[in-house]
Design an enzyme around this catalytic site. Structure first.
Site, PDB file in Angstrom:
ATOM      1  N   MET A 218       0.767  -1.072   0.125  1.00  0.00           N
ATOM      2  CA  MET A 218      -0.135  -0.106   0.043  1.00  0.00           C
ATOM      3  C   MET A 218       0.631   1.352  -0.049  1.00  0.00           C
ATOM      4  O   MET A 218       0.467   2.258  -0.566  1.00  0.00           O
ATOM      5  CB  MET A 218      -1.101   0.014   1.290  1.00  0.00           C
ATOM      6  CG  MET A 218      -2.078  -1.089   1.284  1.00  0.00           C
ATOM      7  SD  MET A 218      -2.805  -1.383   2.844  1.00  0.00           S
ATOM      8  CE  MET A 218      -3.740   0.339   2.791  1.00  0.00           C
TER       9      MET A 218
ATOM     10  N   LYS B 171     -10.678  -5.218  -3.679  1.00  0.00           N
ATOM     11  CA  LYS B 171     -10.550  -3.804  -4.604  1.00  0.00           C
ATOM     12  C   LYS B 171      -9.208  -3.581  -4.945  1.00  0.00           C
ATOM     13  O   LYS B 171      -8.279  -3.385  -4.073  1.00  0.00           O
ATOM     14  CB  LYS B 171     -11.312  -2.716  -4.088  1.00  0.00           C
ATOM     15  CG  LYS B 171     -10.994  -1.312  -4.775  1.00  0.00           C
ATOM     16  CD  LYS B 171     -11.749  -0.311  -4.179  1.00  0.00           C
ATOM     17  CE  LYS B 171     -11.464   0.895  -4.915  1.00  0.00           C
ATOM     18  NZ  LYS B 171     -11.967   2.288  -4.226  1.00  0.00           N
TER      19      LYS B 171
ATOM     20  N   ASP C 186      -5.931   5.846  -8.198  1.00  0.00           N
ATOM     21  CA  ASP C 186      -7.265   6.345  -8.252  1.00  0.00           C
ATOM     22  C   ASP C 186      -7.167   7.863  -8.472  1.00  0.00           C
ATOM     23  O   ASP C 186      -7.008   8.442  -7.530  1.00  0.00           O
ATOM     24  CB  ASP C 186      -8.133   5.902  -7.095  1.00  0.00           C
ATOM     25  CG  ASP C 186      -9.601   6.498  -7.538  1.00  0.00           C
ATOM     26  OD1 ASP C 186      -9.884   6.669  -8.657  1.00  0.00           O
ATOM     27  OD2 ASP C 186     -10.479   6.387  -6.582  1.00  0.00           O
TER      28      ASP C 186
ATOM     29  N   LYS D 157     -10.220  13.981  -8.866  1.00  0.00           N
ATOM     30  CA  LYS D 157     -10.044  14.289  -7.425  1.00  0.00           C
ATOM     31  C   LYS D 157      -9.385  15.442  -7.251  1.00  0.00           C
ATOM     32  O   LYS D 157      -8.535  15.894  -8.061  1.00  0.00           O
ATOM     33  CB  LYS D 157      -9.409  12.936  -6.634  1.00  0.00           C
ATOM     34  CG  LYS D 157     -10.082  11.588  -6.641  1.00  0.00           C
ATOM     35  CD  LYS D 157      -9.373  10.590  -5.769  1.00  0.00           C
ATOM     36  CE  LYS D 157      -9.760   9.325  -5.759  1.00  0.00           C
ATOM     37  NZ  LYS D 157     -10.902   9.400  -4.778  1.00  0.00           N
TER      38      LYS D 157
ATOM     39  N   ARG E 153      -2.642   6.063  -4.132  1.00  0.00           N
ATOM     40  CA  ARG E 153      -1.721   4.674  -4.395  1.00  0.00           C
ATOM     41  C   ARG E 153      -2.107   3.491  -3.323  1.00  0.00           C
ATOM     42  O   ARG E 153      -1.900   2.320  -3.864  1.00  0.00           O
ATOM     43  CB  ARG E 153      -0.028   5.229  -4.262  1.00  0.00           C
ATOM     44  CG  ARG E 153       0.128   5.263  -2.760  1.00  0.00           C
ATOM     45  CD  ARG E 153       1.683   5.833  -2.607  1.00  0.00           C
ATOM     46  NE  ARG E 153       1.783   5.748  -1.189  1.00  0.00           N
ATOM     47  CZ  ARG E 153       1.553   6.962  -0.448  1.00  0.00           C
ATOM     48  NH1 ARG E 153       1.132   8.037  -0.854  1.00  0.00           N
ATOM     49  NH2 ARG E 153       2.166   7.099   0.945  1.00  0.00           N
TER      50      ARG E 153
ATOM     51  N   ASP F 290      -5.160   2.716  -2.957  1.00  0.00           N
ATOM     52  CA  ASP F 290      -6.687   2.415  -3.210  1.00  0.00           C
ATOM     53  C   ASP F 290      -6.854   0.876  -3.478  1.00  0.00           C
ATOM     54  O   ASP F 290      -7.946   0.320  -3.479  1.00  0.00           O
ATOM     55  CB  ASP F 290      -7.159   3.191  -4.134  1.00  0.00           C
ATOM     56  CG  ASP F 290      -8.595   3.320  -4.204  1.00  0.00           C
ATOM     57  OD1 ASP F 290      -9.170   3.360  -2.980  1.00  0.00           O
ATOM     58  OD2 ASP F 290      -9.235   3.521  -5.302  1.00  0.00           O
TER      59      ASP F 290
ATOM     60  N   GLU G  82     -15.511   4.017  -8.433  1.00  0.00           N
ATOM     61  CA  GLU G  82     -15.205   2.983  -9.502  1.00  0.00           C
ATOM     62  C   GLU G  82     -14.888   1.568  -8.686  1.00  0.00           C
ATOM     63  O   GLU G  82     -14.986   0.824  -9.493  1.00  0.00           O
ATOM     64  CB  GLU G  82     -13.784   3.110 -10.367  1.00  0.00           C
ATOM     65  CG  GLU G  82     -12.544   3.180  -9.546  1.00  0.00           C
ATOM     66  CD  GLU G  82     -12.399   3.835  -8.360  1.00  0.00           C
ATOM     67  OE1 GLU G  82     -11.841   3.471  -7.134  1.00  0.00           O
ATOM     68  OE2 GLU G  82     -13.016   4.901  -8.254  1.00  0.00           O
TER      69      GLU G  82
ATOM     70  N   ARG H 251     -16.677   0.008  -6.864  1.00  0.00           N
ATOM     71  CA  ARG H 251     -17.902  -0.749  -6.718  1.00  0.00           C
ATOM     72  C   ARG H 251     -18.143  -1.516  -7.953  1.00  0.00           C
ATOM     73  O   ARG H 251     -18.791  -2.514  -8.023  1.00  0.00           O
ATOM     74  CB  ARG H 251     -19.043   0.145  -6.374  1.00  0.00           C
ATOM     75  CG  ARG H 251     -19.300   0.903  -7.221  1.00  0.00           C
ATOM     76  CD  ARG H 251     -20.082   2.124  -6.463  1.00  0.00           C
ATOM     77  NE  ARG H 251     -19.506   2.948  -5.344  1.00  0.00           N
ATOM     78  CZ  ARG H 251     -19.934   4.220  -4.759  1.00  0.00           C
ATOM     79  NH1 ARG H 251     -21.333   4.125  -4.704  1.00  0.00           N
ATOM     80  NH2 ARG H 251     -19.204   4.542  -3.853  1.00  0.00           N
TER      81      ARG H 251
END
Length: 519
Positions: free
Chosen positions: A203, A282, A287, A294, A303, A305, A366, A368
Site C-alpha cells: 500500500m 478492490k 485512483d 479528485k 496509491r 486504493d 469505480e 464498486r
C-alpha cells in the site's frame, strides 16, 4: 537463569524493480543487543506501584533486585505504553527498555470491543523496540509479557518502516523471544504481523512501482514457497473481455497499464471437497478519479486504493504460512483509474457480468464497479462465505474514522465470526446497516438498472455503496468491509508508525483461522 531464544528478522526489505521478498539480515559480531521487559501496574492498595512480569522478575533476581531498585528510584510509576531505559546493568544487554503494560489481566472490554491486555502488550512492546532501534540496537530480545503472540505482533509491527526508496534507512533489527518457552505463539504472532507488514509495503509503495502487473507478480513470488497448496492465475484483459466483465473494463479504459484479474486458490483443507471461503479485494493501484477528477491535495494517497486487494492477498499468504486447514479463493481485480480520451465519461452506461446495466454518473465511484464483476464471478465457486474488502468510500471515514472497519452483511453468523476475530486482534470492525432504504436509491435510475452513486450522492454514501454491491450478491453469507477509514495511520494505533496501515489483515487471518477450526 535459562533463556529460551527464538531469532527472527524484521523484514524491512530490499527494493528491486520486481519488488522481491524481504531480505533477512544475519546477526554478526558487531551486534548491539537490547532487551524489552514489561511491568504491570498494581491495583490501588497493593504493595508497591509496579509488578514485574515473570521474565522481568527472573531478570531482576539474577541482578539481586537491582532492576526493582532502579525502577523505584527513577521516577513516578511507569504508566501504560511508556518506557524507561537503563544502560549497563547487565553484561549481555547494554540497553534495557522497561515498558508499562497497564493493569494485569484486564481482559476483553465490552465498550472498546477488544482485548485490552493484548492491545496493551502490543503497544508497550512496540514502544520498547522502537526506543532501542533509535539507539541503533540491532538485536532485541522481547519479554512475552504473558502473551507471546501479542508481544511478537507489537515488536514486528512496531519496527516496520517503509524506507525502501531512501538512502538513509532505519536500523534493521532482529528480534527473539526472551524468558519463555512459548515459541509456537511467538512464531504465530510474527507470522500475523509479517502478513500485515506485507500489506503495508504494497500500500505504501508508489504507484509507478506497484502497477497491476507488478502487484500480481509480487503476490505470486510471495506464494511461490507454497506451490503445493496454492494455484495462481493472472488473468489478462482478453480473459476479462471473454468473461464479459463490462463494469471492470469500463474502469480500465483510461489507463495505459493493462488490467489483471488475479485469482488465487489456497487448498489447505484435508477435505478437498470443502466449500471455499471467498475473499475479494478492490485493486485500484492508483485512483485519480478518472474524468470525475479528485482534488490534487492528498491524491498521492490514492496509491493505496488497492488496500482491499493488499489485505486480502496478504491474508492468504499468511494463511498459507500458517498452514490453515481451510480452502480459500482470493480474487483481486487490478487496474488504474485514470482520465484520458478513452476513459469512461459521466453518464455512460456499462453492462456487468450478470447482465445488469449501470449508469456511471461519477467515475470516482469505480471500486464498486470492479467489485461487481468480481463478486459475480466468485459465485461460480459456490463458496461457504464471501467477504469483499475495499477502500470504497470517504463517507465511511466520516462515519467511523480510523476506529474500526465497517461491515455490511446479510448474515448474522458471518458478522459474529468477523467481530469475534476483531476482538482478538484489536483491529476492530463495526456493523453498518443494509436497509432496503439504501437499495432504492441505487435502483432508481434514469438510464439503466443501477446508478453507481445513487440519487443522493452525499447522504449515506457508504450505505448506498454497500447496497449497490448487494445487487451482485445471491449468496446467503456475504460481508462487505469498507476500509477507507482505516487505510492509513497517523497516531491512532500506537504500534503502527505513520503511513499506510495494512488493516485489517490480521483480522482476516484470525477470521479464516476461526472458520478453519470450527465444525
Amino acid at each position: 537463569m535459562t533463556m529460551f531464544l527464538l531469532r527472527r528478522t524484521i523484514r524491512t526489505g530490499v527494493w528491486t524493480n520486481h519488488f522481491r521478498q524481504f531480505s533477512t539480515s544475519q546477526t554478526h559480531l558487531s551486534e548491539r543487543k537490547g532487551l524489552v521487559l514489561g511491568v504491570f501496574e498494581n491495583k490501588v492498595g497493593e504493595e508497591g506501584s509496579l509488578q514485574l512480569t515473570e521474565a522481568a522478575a527472573g531478570f531482576d533476581q539474577s541482578l539481586s533486585g537491582k532492576l526493582s531498585e532502579l525502577l523505584n528510584i527513577s521516577g513516578p510509576a511507569l504508566k501504560k505504553g511508556k518506557s524507561r531505559i537503563f544502560y549497563g546493568i547487565h553484561k549481555d544487554f547494554p540497553c534495557l527498555a522497561v515498558v508499562g503494560l497497564g493493569k494485569k489481566n484486564a481482559g476483553v472490554c465490552g465498550m472498546e470491543n477488544w482485548d485490552t491486555t493484548k492491545e496493551s502488550i502490543r503497544q508497550a512492546v512496540s514502544v520498547g523496540c522502537r526506543v532501542l532501534q533509535d539507539l541503533q540496537v540491532n538485536h532485541v530480545e522481547v519479554d512475552a509479557c504473558g502473551d507471546a503472540q501479542s508481544a511478537a505482533e507489537g515488536a514486528i509491527l512496531g519496527l516496520f518502516q517503509y524506507d525502501q526508496l531512501k538512502s538513509k534507512k532505519k536500523t534493521k533489527v532482529t528480534t527473539q523471544l526472551y524468558g519463555s518457552t512459548d515459541l509456537v505463539s511467538w512464531e504465530k504472532g510474527v507470522t500475523y504481523a509479517e502478513g500485515q507488514n506485507l500489506a503495508r509495503l504494497l500500500m505504501e509503495a508508489p504507484a509507478n512501482h506497484i502497477t497491476p502487473t507488478t502487484f500480481a507478480n509480487t503476490i505470486e513470488e510471495r506464494l511461490a514457497a507454497f506451490s503445493e497448496q496454492v494455484t495462481i492465475n493472472k488473468r489478462s484483459q482478453a480473459w476479462i473481455e471473454d468473461q464479459q466483465m463490462g463494469a471492470f473494463l469500463s474502469v480500465t479504459k483510461g489507463s495505459d497499464e493493462p488490467p489483471v484479474f488475479l485469482e488465487i486458490h489456497y487448498k489447505g483443507s484435508p477435505d478437498g471437497m470443502q466449500a471455499p471461503l471467498l475473499l475479494v479485494g478492490k485493486g485500484i493501484t492508483f485512483d485519480s478519479g478518472g474524468i470525475s477528477l479528485k482534488p490534487s491535495p492528498s491524491m498521492d494517497a490514492m496509491r493505496a486504493d488497492m488496500g482491499g486487494a493488499a489485505t486480502v492477498c496478504s491474508s492468504i499468504v499468511t494463511a498459507a504460512a500458517l498452514k490453515l486447514p481451510i480452502n480459500i479463493i482470493g480474487l483481486a481485480p487490478l487496474c488504474e483509474n485514470m482520465p484520458s480520451g478513452k476513459a469512461t465519461k459521466p453518464g455512460d452506461v456499462v453492462k456487468a457480468r450478470n447482465g445488469k446495466t449501470i449508469q456511471v454518473d461519477n467515475t470516482d465511484a469505480e471500486g464498486r464497479l470492479i467489485l461487481a464483476d468480481a463478486l459475480c464471478y466468485g459465485h461460480t465457486f459456490n463458496p461457504r462465505a464471501i467477504v469483499n474488502v475495499a477502500t470504497l468510500t470517504g463517507a465511511i471515514d466520516v462515519a467511523l474514522g480510523s476506529a474500526a472497519a465497517a461491515v455490511f452483511t446479510n448474515s448474522d453468523w458471518l458478522w459474529e465470526q468477523l467481530h469475534k476475530a476483531s476482538v482478538v486482534t484489536g483491529d476492530r470492525v463495526w456493523r453498518m446497516p443494509l436497509f432496503k432504504h439504501y437499495t432504492s436509491q441505487v435502483t432508481d435510475c434514469q438510464l439503466a438498472d443501477l446508478n453507481n452513486i445513487g440519487k443522493y450522492s452525499r447522504s449515506g454514501g457508504a450505505c448506498t455503496a454497500a447496497a449497490f454491491l448487494r445487487e451482485f450478491v445471491t449468496a446467503p453469507h456475504w460481508a462487505h468491509l469498507d476500509i477507507a477509514g482505516v487505510m492509513s495511520n497517523k497516531d491512532e494505533i500506537p504500534y503502527l508508525r505513520k503511513g499506510m496501515s495494512g488493516r485489517p489483515t490480521r483480522t482476516l487471518v484470525e477470521f479464516a483461522s476461526g472458520l478453519a477450526h470450527s465444525d
